[in-house]
Write an enzyme that holds these catalytic residues in place. Structure first.
Site, short mmCIF file in Angstrom:
data_model
loop_
_atom_site.label_atom_id
_atom_site.label_comp_id
_atom_site.label_asym_id
_atom_site.label_seq_id
_atom_site.Cartn_x
_atom_site.Cartn_y
_atom_site.Cartn_z
CE LYS A 13 -8.50 -3.21 -2.84
NZ LYS A 13 -7.17 -3.81 -2.53
CB THR A 17 -10.08 -2.45 7.05
OG1 THR A 17 -9.31 -3.64 7.19
CG2 THR A 17 -10.40 -1.91 8.43
NE ARG A 32 -11.08 -9.75 -4.32
CZ ARG A 32 -9.78 -9.71 -4.54
NH1 ARG A 32 -9.22 -10.52 -5.41
NH2 ARG A 32 -9.02 -8.86 -3.88
CE LYS A 45 -4.68 -9.78 2.06
NZ LYS A 45 -5.50 -9.73 0.84
CB ALA A 64 -6.58 -9.15 -7.74
CG PHE A 74 -3.80 -6.25 -6.43
CD1 PHE A 74 -3.33 -6.52 -5.16
CD2 PHE A 74 -3.74 -7.25 -7.37
CE1 PHE A 74 -2.79 -7.76 -4.84
CE2 PHE A 74 -3.19 -8.50 -7.06
CZ PHE A 74 -2.72 -8.74 -5.79
CG PHE A 134 -1.60 3.24 9.58
CD1 PHE A 134 -1.34 1.92 9.90
CD2 PHE A 134 -2.16 3.52 8.34
CE1 PHE A 134 -1.63 0.89 9.01
CE2 PHE A 134 -2.45 2.51 7.44
CZ PHE A 134 -2.19 1.19 7.77
CD1 TRP A 136 -7.87 -2.13 11.91
CD2 TRP A 136 -7.04 -0.80 13.51
NE1 TRP A 136 -7.05 -2.90 12.71
CE2 TRP A 136 -6.53 -2.11 13.70
CE3 TRP A 136 -6.66 0.21 14.40
CZ2 TRP A 136 -5.65 -2.42 14.74
CZ3 TRP A 136 -5.78 -0.10 15.43
CH2 TRP A 136 -5.29 -1.41 15.59
#
Length: 593
Positions: free
Chosen positions: A81, A83, A104, A115, A302, A330, A418, A447
């Site tokens: 999200k 990215t 955030r 992470k 979240a 999320f 991807f 990306w």
């Protein structure tokens, strides 16, 4: 685009890309928006706070378009999200629009845990990436200090009341609060993952060391003071500070022995909390890799909080830009619903579009694919073409599209690409999204390609923002607490029935009796399923949802029912990310994702 960006293939690590970039001076980024150095509070060359007294100067400017980036129910790896948020802003910039990201600030707990960084990824990042993921301008430290001051005030008051009669208390200007130590809901906090601190005993030792009691630690971003920072509203610094002071004053830390709430105002600590948080009110300004402005401000948890960046940053951005792209935590069942029903309710801001991020791997997981486990290679089901498995999981995408449309907001699906995704798989997602009512469904490659890879997505978002919006909240505030809970459970989560544990029943009655019944609902549940059971994938319906406990963040302004066990202090795994973090011989940071 920032001419210093040279895209490479294969794509280097996020940190290598960020460190190879040459950020613009933050004053130049601000100048794009018509801001001057007088509007900024500088923190070095590449980051600054924008003073809230800039808001009155912008009052006559029209509001830009307001876009929320959310996602389908994710795998434990996340679906990109942030990215996508950054890539979309860069894509809008490529089209010549003045676009701003509002995201955030991440906790350092996940940064040093499993992470890694949270500034986006690849060629769609916010920089300086190291500052973003670490101390930034000290807002989280201010929250930690303010929160722990309250914790110290609770134990000090309890200790002194036990030693002094009412006459002695009155001589120092205090009345007896009669704190019930078994009903305190205020832990201490720190911004590090540490499971050993989830439950602790304090006050051990000689009598002068305090009174013994069991308490615990949460991670700082789970603090109600963080949730308050994200929901403060105001037209200038003075009015925002006043709102902060009012919210701090009515924040509840527990009850007395008669069951009556005790607030920070009762503890006489609300003023000091406001002073510690004063400078944190000003939103932080950074930039994307391609030189667009990015506000990074507040980062509430979240799960138990609303998981959105600050209202104040959005207010500034909407007066300064043509398009403001924010992100909710999320999946759409959690972050987007809270964005609409809590954040937009308090801000009065009306969203123009939802961007729903989907990935082929997540949809295959919902179709019955093998478990996705962080740190382990993906099964071949996710890397080889399997249209049948993908199609079996499309119900999750369709459910989230329907949920966004319940609020009357146009939806654009972004298929975050991807390298293993195939044209047939992407086409299947696009067909299903359009059939479910999305305005568009687009493959996006931001990306690997930055803004160039998000141009088609940007064009779809611009078109969707021109569509008529009929935004509406899911429920009115004057409904009873149970009715609001059940509206979310049935309308958004597709539950068939809601049941309440005895403790939850008792708490709901207490909150309504104490005048908290008109607050919005902030459901605390797993992000790994639309339901309250993380093992139920895809789009479960007709199940029984259990409310285990109900808590109140009165200062922030919401009631949060707990559906299952919620961890507010994460732990560290066997190989945490901090093992890779170091400095090289030149003092540059290494290994930060």
């Amino acid at each position: 685009m920032n001419p210093a960006i040279k895209r490479l293939s294969p794509v280097p690590s996020d940190l290598d890309i960020a460190q190879a970039a040459q950020p613009l001076p933050i004053s130049e980024v601000a100048a794009q928006l018509g801001l001057t150095d007088d509007d900024l509070i500088h923190y070095g060359k590449h980051k600054a706070k924008v003073h809230l007294d800039t808001l009155p100067k912008l009052a006559d400017r029209p509001l830009g378009k307001y876009i929320d980036v959310t996602a389908i129910t994710p795998t434990p790896l996340g679906e990109g999200k942030t990215t996508t948020t950054v890539g979309l802003v860069q894509g809008l910039g490529q089209l010549g629009h003045k676009a701003i990201a509002c995201i955030r600030q991440p906790s350092m707990g996940p940064t040093f845990g499993i992470k890694g960084g949270a500034a986006g990824g690849g060629y769609s990042q916010v920089i300086p990436m190291e500052d973003f993921n670490l101390h930034l301008t000290g807002d989280i430290h201010a929250i930690t200090a303010a929160h722990n001051l309250v914790a110290a005030a609770i134990d000090a008051r309890w200790y002194h009341e036990d030693r002094m009669n009412d006459e002695k208390l009155a001589k120092v200007g205090l009345s007896r609060l009669n704190i019930d130590p078994y009903r305190l809901t205020w832990n201490r906090v720190m911004d590090v993952n540490d499971r050993a601190l989830r439950r602790v005993m304090v006050g051990l030792g000689p009598e002068d060391d305090g009174r013994p009691r069991q308490t615990g630690f949460d991670i700082t971003v789970a603090s109600e003071i963080m949730a308050i920072l994200a929901l403060v509203n105001g037209n200038d610094f003075k009015s925002a500070l006043h709102d902060l002071r009012q919210r701090a004053g009515r924040t509840v830390i527990g009850t007395n022995k008669d069951g009556q709430p005790i607030t920070l105002e009762d503890l006489k600590v609300a003023g000091a909390v406001t002073v510690l948080m004063r400078d944190a009110l000003h939103p932080n300004l950074l930039q994307t890799l391609e030189g667009q402005p990015a506000f990074v401000h507040a980062g509430p948890f979240a799960n138990i909080a609303h998981g959105n960046s600050s209202i104040l940053a959005d207010q500034l951005a909407l007066r300064l830009g043509d398009y403001v792209v924010t992100e909710s935590g999320f999946g759409a069942d959690i972050g987007m619903e809270k964005f609409f029903d809590i954040k937009c309710r308090y801000s009065g801001l009306i969203p123009d579009c939802v961007v729903l991020v989907a990935t082929i791997r997540a949809l295959k997981m919902h179709g019955g694919g093998p478990r996705v486990i962080p740190g382990r290679p993906l099964d071949k089901a996710y890397t080889d073409e399997n249209v049948g498995l993908l199609e079996a999981g499309l119900a999750n995408l369709e459910a989230h599209i329907r949920n966004a449309k319940r609020f009357g907001v146009p939806v654009v699906v972004a298929v975050n690409k991807f390298h293993t995704d195939t044209p047939a798989e992407i086409a299947a997602v696009e067909r299903a999204a359009l059939a479910a009512g999305a305005e568009a469904a687009v493959m996006t490659d931001h990306w690997a390609s930055g803004g160039d890879g998000a141009i088609q997505l940007s064009e779809a978002v611009v078109a969707a923002c021109e569509k008529p919006s009929n935004f509406q909240f899911l429920y009115p505030l004057d409904l009873p607490i149970k009715a609001k809970i059940e509206t979310i459970a049935k309308e958004i989560y597709s539950a068939g029935e809601v049941i309440y544990d005895p403790q939850a029943e008792k708490q709901i009655k207490s909150y309504e009796a104490n005048g908290f019944g008109n607050l919005p609902i902030c459901m605390a549940k797993t992000h790994l399923s639309i339901s309250d059971d993380p093992l139920l994938k895809n789009a479960p319906s007709g199940y029984t949802l259990t409310v285990r406990e109900v808590r109140a963040s009165v200062g922030a302004g919401f009631i949060y029912p707990l559906l299952g066990e919620m961890r507010t202090m994460p732990g560290l795994g066997t190989k945490p990310a901090y093992m890779n973090v170091d400095v090289d011989e030149d003092g540059r940071i290494m290994g930060l994702f």
